[in-house]
Each structure stands twice: as C-alpha cells, then as structure tokens.
Design an enzyme around this catalytic site. Sequence first.
Site, PDB file in Angstrom:
ATOM      1  N   GLY A 145     -11.378   3.849   1.746  1.00  0.00           N
ATOM      2  CA  GLY A 145     -12.132   4.567   2.890  1.00  0.00           C
ATOM      3  C   GLY A 145     -13.268   3.747   3.162  1.00  0.00           C
TER       4      GLY A 145
ATOM      5  N   ASP B 255       0.824  -1.328   0.170  1.00  0.00           N
ATOM      6  CA  ASP B 255      -0.082  -0.045   0.187  1.00  0.00           C
ATOM      7  C   ASP B 255       0.880   1.340   0.120  1.00  0.00           C
ATOM      8  OD1 ASP B 255       0.681  -0.126   2.653  1.00  0.00           O
ATOM      9  OD2 ASP B 255      -1.162  -0.798   3.242  1.00  0.00           O
TER      10      ASP B 255
ATOM     11  N   CYS C  60     -10.587 -27.878  12.500  1.00  0.00           N
ATOM     12  CA  CYS C  60      -9.772 -26.874  11.662  1.00  0.00           C
ATOM     13  C   CYS C  60      -8.555 -27.777  11.508  1.00  0.00           C
ATOM     14  CB  CYS C  60      -9.255 -25.790  12.656  1.00  0.00           C
ATOM     15  SG  CYS C  60      -8.245 -24.758  11.899  1.00  0.00           S
TER      16      CYS C  60
ATOM     17  N   HIS D 288      -3.351 -19.885  13.369  1.00  0.00           N
ATOM     18  CA  HIS D 288      -4.840 -20.373  13.270  1.00  0.00           C
ATOM     19  C   HIS D 288      -5.872 -19.245  12.621  1.00  0.00           C
ATOM     20  CE1 HIS D 288      -8.736 -22.025  14.456  1.00  0.00           C
ATOM     21  NE2 HIS D 288      -9.043 -20.862  14.821  1.00  0.00           N
TER      22      HIS D 288
ATOM     23  N   PHE E 215      -2.594   5.998   3.592  1.00  0.00           N
ATOM     24  CA  PHE E 215      -3.340   5.543   4.817  1.00  0.00           C
ATOM     25  C   PHE E 215      -2.836   6.057   6.047  1.00  0.00           C
ATOM     26  CE2 PHE E 215      -5.222   2.861   8.077  1.00  0.00           C
ATOM     27  CZ  PHE E 215      -6.545   3.194   8.056  1.00  0.00           C
TER      28      PHE E 215
ATOM     29  N   ASP F  97      -7.412  -7.597   2.426  1.00  0.00           N
ATOM     30  CA  ASP F  97      -6.461  -7.518   3.439  1.00  0.00           C
ATOM     31  C   ASP F  97      -6.799  -7.149   4.780  1.00  0.00           C
ATOM     32  OD1 ASP F  97      -6.313  -4.724   2.367  1.00  0.00           O
ATOM     33  OD2 ASP F  97      -4.990  -4.661   4.161  1.00  0.00           O
TER      34      ASP F  97
ATOM     35  N   CYS G  85      -4.400 -26.202  15.883  1.00  0.00           N
ATOM     36  CA  CYS G  85      -5.727 -27.177  16.269  1.00  0.00           C
ATOM     37  C   CYS G  85      -5.385 -28.576  16.244  1.00  0.00           C
ATOM     38  CB  CYS G  85      -6.788 -27.012  15.341  1.00  0.00           C
ATOM     39  SG  CYS G  85      -7.448 -25.395  15.577  1.00  0.00           S
TER      40      CYS G  85
ATOM     41  N   CYS H 101      -5.399 -26.390  10.874  1.00  0.00           N
ATOM     42  CA  CYS H 101      -4.028 -25.864  11.190  1.00  0.00           C
ATOM     43  C   CYS H 101      -3.287 -26.766  12.281  1.00  0.00           C
ATOM     44  CB  CYS H 101      -4.361 -24.580  11.524  1.00  0.00           C
ATOM     45  SG  CYS H 101      -4.569 -24.337  13.218  1.00  0.00           S
TER      46      CYS H 101
END
Lengths: 381, 381
Positions: free
Chosen positions: B216, B93, B305, B336, B97, B266, B310, B307
């Site tokens: 925005g 970016d 899950c 996770h 911002f 994102d 988990c 991952c």
Amino acid sequence: MPAQFAFAVEARDGRARAGRLRTPHGEVLTPCFMPVGTKATVKALEPRELTEVGAEMVLGNSYHLYFRPGAEIVAAHGGLHGFMGWKGPILTDSGGFQVFSLAGTRVLREDGVEFSSIYDGSRHLFTPQHIIQIQEALGADLVTCLDHCMPGTAKPADLEAAVERTTRWAAACRRAQRRPDQLLVGIVQGGVDEALRRRAAAELLDLGFAAYAIGGLSVGERTPDMLRMVELLDELLPEERLRYFMGIGDPQGVLDVIARGVDIFDCVLPTRLARTGTALTACGGRLNLRNARFADDLAPLVRGCDCYCCRTFTRAYLRHLVNQKEILAAQLLSLHNVRTLIRLCAEARDAIRAGNLTQYTASVRAKRSLAVGPHQGGFEE
Amino acid sequence: MPAQFAFAVEARDGRARAGRLRTPHGEVLTPCFMPVGTKATVKALEPRELTEVGAEMVLGNSYHLYFRPGAEIVAAHGGLHGFMGWKGPILTDSGGFQVFSLAGTRVLREDGVEFSSIYDGSRHLFTPQHIIQIQEALGADLVTCLDHCMPGTAKPADLEAAVERTTRWAAACRRAQRRPDQLLVGIVQGGVDEALRRRAAAELLDLGFAAYAIGGLSVGERTPDMLRMVELLDELLPEERLRYFMGIGDPQGVLDVIARGVDIFDCVLPTRLARTGTALTACGGRLNLRNARFADDLAPLVRGCDCYCCRTFTRAYLRHLVNQKEILAAQLLSLHNVRTLIRLCAEARDAIRAGNLTQYTASVRAKRSLAVGPHQGGFEE
C-alpha cells in the site's frame, strides 16, 4: 576478385557445391543461409545470439538504412559492423527490390529510378552511382548492383526492358565501385524466361563480376519454373564464382537450390514466422503455437534441436508467451528458426563433402512425409 | 521459519541492513531488487540474461498466471521454475493487488473477494485458501497473503476496513499454508496512517510470519509520507525478519528504502521504461532515446556501465532501434535497466558492509545533481 576476398569450391556433389568465401570480416562456409537484418537488426536477436546459432554472414538493406538512420550515421560508426555490433561478414542489398516492390509511384529514367520514400513520401532518385555510394558508406563486405526486379509473371516486353535496364545499371555500378574491401555482386534478372535469363547472364558475364546473384525468383512464380531457372544458371554461371539466390528460406526450397549449385541465400521467413508464433522444423514442417493442442504439451519445441529455446522451454510455455503477446516469444522463436536454417545448411555442407547430399535430402523429405502424416498432427504446411 | 529457509542480517549501517536469505532454490543477498515476471517472463529478457545481469530472485503474479495459462499447467512443469526456465528463487504476489486495481466490479465478502477476470469477464471468487492453493500450484519459494491494498489517499474508514480484512485474510492464509518449501509473507497495509500501520503490524506480528511485506505504499502518496511509514515499520517489525517493500524501482526510491531497513523490493519500472525507449542511470536520471540529440551520439548508453548493451552499442544505434520500433530496443534497454538496479543494490550492499552507505548514497545524489544540471542535458526526471 579484390585481394581481400577469395572464394573456392572445395567439394562437389552432383551440382551442389561446398565452398569457402574469405572476406575482410572473416570466412563463410557455403552453402550458407544469411539471416536478414533489414534495418541493421536481425529482428529480436542480439548479435551475440546470431553468433551462438552459427550465423556467418548477415544482410542489411540499403533502402531502409539510407532513410533511417541515414548512411552518414552508419558511416560514422565505421559502417554497419560497428553500428549493429556484428563483427562478421555483411551483405547489403541495393534497395532496388524495395524501390520496385514498396508502395508509391515510380518514374523510370535512363539513369535511375525516381520514387517516394515510404518513410515520409519525399521524392528521391536512386542511380547506380548513388546506390554504390550509399553501400560504400554502409561498408558491408558484399554489395549489390541496382537492379530492376520483376516477377516472372510480368509481360515479356516489361521483363526484357527490366533486363536491359539491369545490365545498363550493372555496368554503371561496376564503373562506380571503388572500395577494395567490398565485393560487388552482379544480379541476373529475366523472370522465368530462359532466353532472357541467358541474355542477362551473358551480359553480366561480359561485364565480369566476382559474384553473381539470382534475382527475380521466389516472387510468386511456380516452383518448377524457379528450379528450371536455377538449373539453367548453374550451367551459365562460372563454376569458380560465388552464387547468391536472393530470398529463399523455407527448408525445402533451401535444399532445392543447394542441390542446384547455389552457395548463399537469405530470407526474412525464419524471423517473420517467429513473430507470428510459428516455429520451423528442419524438414520444412511448421508448428503454429497458437494451436490449443500445445496448451499442455510439455515436450520441447523440436526434440533434438540444440538451440537455447528447445533446450530450455516447453511448447506449453512458448504457446503461453505467444498467446500473451510476450516479446520473449519472438526472441525464442527467432532464435530457433534461424538456428534451424543454419543447422540445415551445415548438415547439407557436410553431406556435400561426404558425397551423400541426395541421401541427406531424401532423409529430410522422409521425415517431412512422416511429420505431415495423419497421425503426427504436429506439422502444418 | 521453515527449515528449508533461513534469513540473517549480516551487517548493519544505520537502519540499513545487508543480509542473506536461503531458499530451496538458492541464496539471495540483500538488499535485493527483484525483476518482475508478471506472466512468467521478465518482459524481453531471457532467463539466462537475468542470470547474466545478476538477478537473484524474480517475481511471478498469481492473478495473471491463474487465468493464463492456468495454475495446473504451471504445476505440470513442476512449478514456475520449470515453466519459465528460471532456476533461482521466485516470489509470487497473491493477486490481491490486481483484484483491487484492475478494471471491473468487485464484491467484498467476509471470506474473500468476487471479481471479473480481465481476460474474459468471467466472475471469480478469491479466498485466502484459494490464493494459497494457487500459489502452491505455482510453486514459488516465497508466497504472499491475500491482502486488500488501498492507497494512502483513501478515506480513513475504508483504510481501516481494508486493514481488518487484510489481517483476517492473513490469518486464514497462515492456517491454509502447507508446503514446507514455501515461505509465507504477511503484508502490512494501513496507507499513510500511523495508527493503522501500528495496528496492522501488531496484528500480523501476533499471527507470526517469517517475513513481512510493506504494501500500500508507492501508490500515489507523497514521498515523505511513504518514507515516514517505512521508518515506522523499521521500528515495529522484528529485526531478524525479512522485509519486502512492494513496488519500488526508481534508483532514488530504492536507496531511500534500503537506508530505512528494507531488504527486498520489486518493480516493473525498469522493464516498462525500456519498452518506451527510456534508459535508467544509476543516479536516477533517465535518457529518452527518442530525443533527436542522440541521433549521432556515438557514446555508449551509459559510460562505465558493464552491461552487454553499453559494452556493445551506441546511443545512436539504440535511438535508431527505438524509433524504428525494433524489438531489439526493448531487449537491450531492459537488460541495461535491470542491470542498473541490480548493480545499485550490489553497491549499496557493499557500502552497508563497509559502513559507508551514507557516503555512497551522497555520491549517487551528487552525480544526479550534476547530471540534471543545466550543462549536462542528458538526463530527465
């Protein structure tokens, strides 16, 4: 030695030994550096990363785990292995060191020690029986006796009293210990006083332990005094028993105790240094990554190191992470520092088996002399 | 679109799209959640772990990297990919911002904006040309125009001025942009004012960008207003162009914008929540692991899950880590939470291709109603 355990010295080189320890959770090749997971986590490292860097056995701390989360919660997971997700061998220290080193008033009693929890100030009594119960709940493979650790710089009368107490407590631990899948380690105290160490060793040998720890060293005494005590204990302790030096993790010190017959040892140094932005090198040098000279250094952290950190990132990137207090800095430097110690042990082991530990140690020392020389600049004491 | 890039919408389901973006550093399947690596690290995650959880593209931040470590140091690594060890696509970016949201006095000028660095208070001028130069040095695949982000709650006159400025700067960025291996993203501002959004979109379409960001939003406005704007832009933006919603990461919001034609998005939410001890669930529920009810909870963090966290640890262990402020808590919960968002996107993608996104979204919502019901208790808003 309980049937689920075995220890054999497979090669000797001078006083140094290369051995093999069998535990209910797998084998450990010695000499072996054990990363410290005080609160059931080797700080900033996932258990799978410990496996990746070659860790074989890790430590947990009875004192801290007794208070947080509590031994019964660990036990509900089938013990520390299930709780922290580490499938390999684990050793717990008894908490004696914490009782005697952490802040708070202590009252020594015949049957144990009364102290205040560092977590909430509440009063507690640790007795040998209690410490064994806690460690049975935690379920480590190797467990340790409650001992009174006193620095070598203490007064002779205090040191002697601590040895007497340690022997008395060791006998009580020996009687209390039940689980056949745990091996109880006796701890030899006695500061840097040869007569006291002889007495402490003799008393523990009378009790008869399957493994012996050398406690009360690396706590402020001079290095020659420390090494003299290790040499003495190498003579006193039975050749066929496992020997554990409590708390050494600088590469030079590690090679020093390996050369004097120590089999296993632990230290928070590699992970603690990592969290301050400092990297270890195998020869004992240190890189302080806050140093501005690394700002545009595109070299790997340590050339030739096989860890994920060194294979992937530059010193400039690591310095950026350290300076920005990014968590990833602690992760990567912990990975590297632990790997460094473990690789050092593996190399020492190979050297012992090949009968050239002296040459290996000399070559590491030579690298260090070079590294700390005026033209290298990349290393600090 | 530059020759090294391609974007194609491969399937549609209502307004939702499943597409494929080609970049010089690999392909991205959309809808795609991009973890945020503000300072060239997705906090507490190793790049190889990002790959493991299925991340395809990550963000870096021009403002922060410009000041620390400096764009030239990143450039010396061949750009962000080399610097942070992430081989896949990256988006930066513009820093606009941060200039407009971080503390400090700003002076708006025709050619840019003057502001004080949050690092040392020094004064700096960011112009469109300068921002493009910085991003060329950082070397991300997708780069963004300097824009003036203003919340929808701002005064109409201010919002209008911000849109005018954003268009003027977008034109300047368009002229300045040179690298053929970078794709410049135009940013549509205009708060929650339909007329302003129409004007902003029309002006950017006139300039002609290969991809459009919706800026925005998700900055304090009401959700219905936000969604109305996304629906409007779905009508206004060309179907064949990539659409990027800046800053959304709660599972419900993600499904809302996917259903309205957004391709990539994102958010720092998953990793930020992780560092406060909070776990995300796919249905949008949250588990605050400080809660005492997890103290002896032997269940995995989220059942089902896939991952590492988990698959390996219990809620009781994770609560212990969080309470003890162990770094590993941030590591495991970040893993996770990011995995949760990425799996949600993968499932939404499959649903779009199968033409049943509505059913999929309804099933997630149903799980949420259940999860936040009075008898579950395991979830918090």
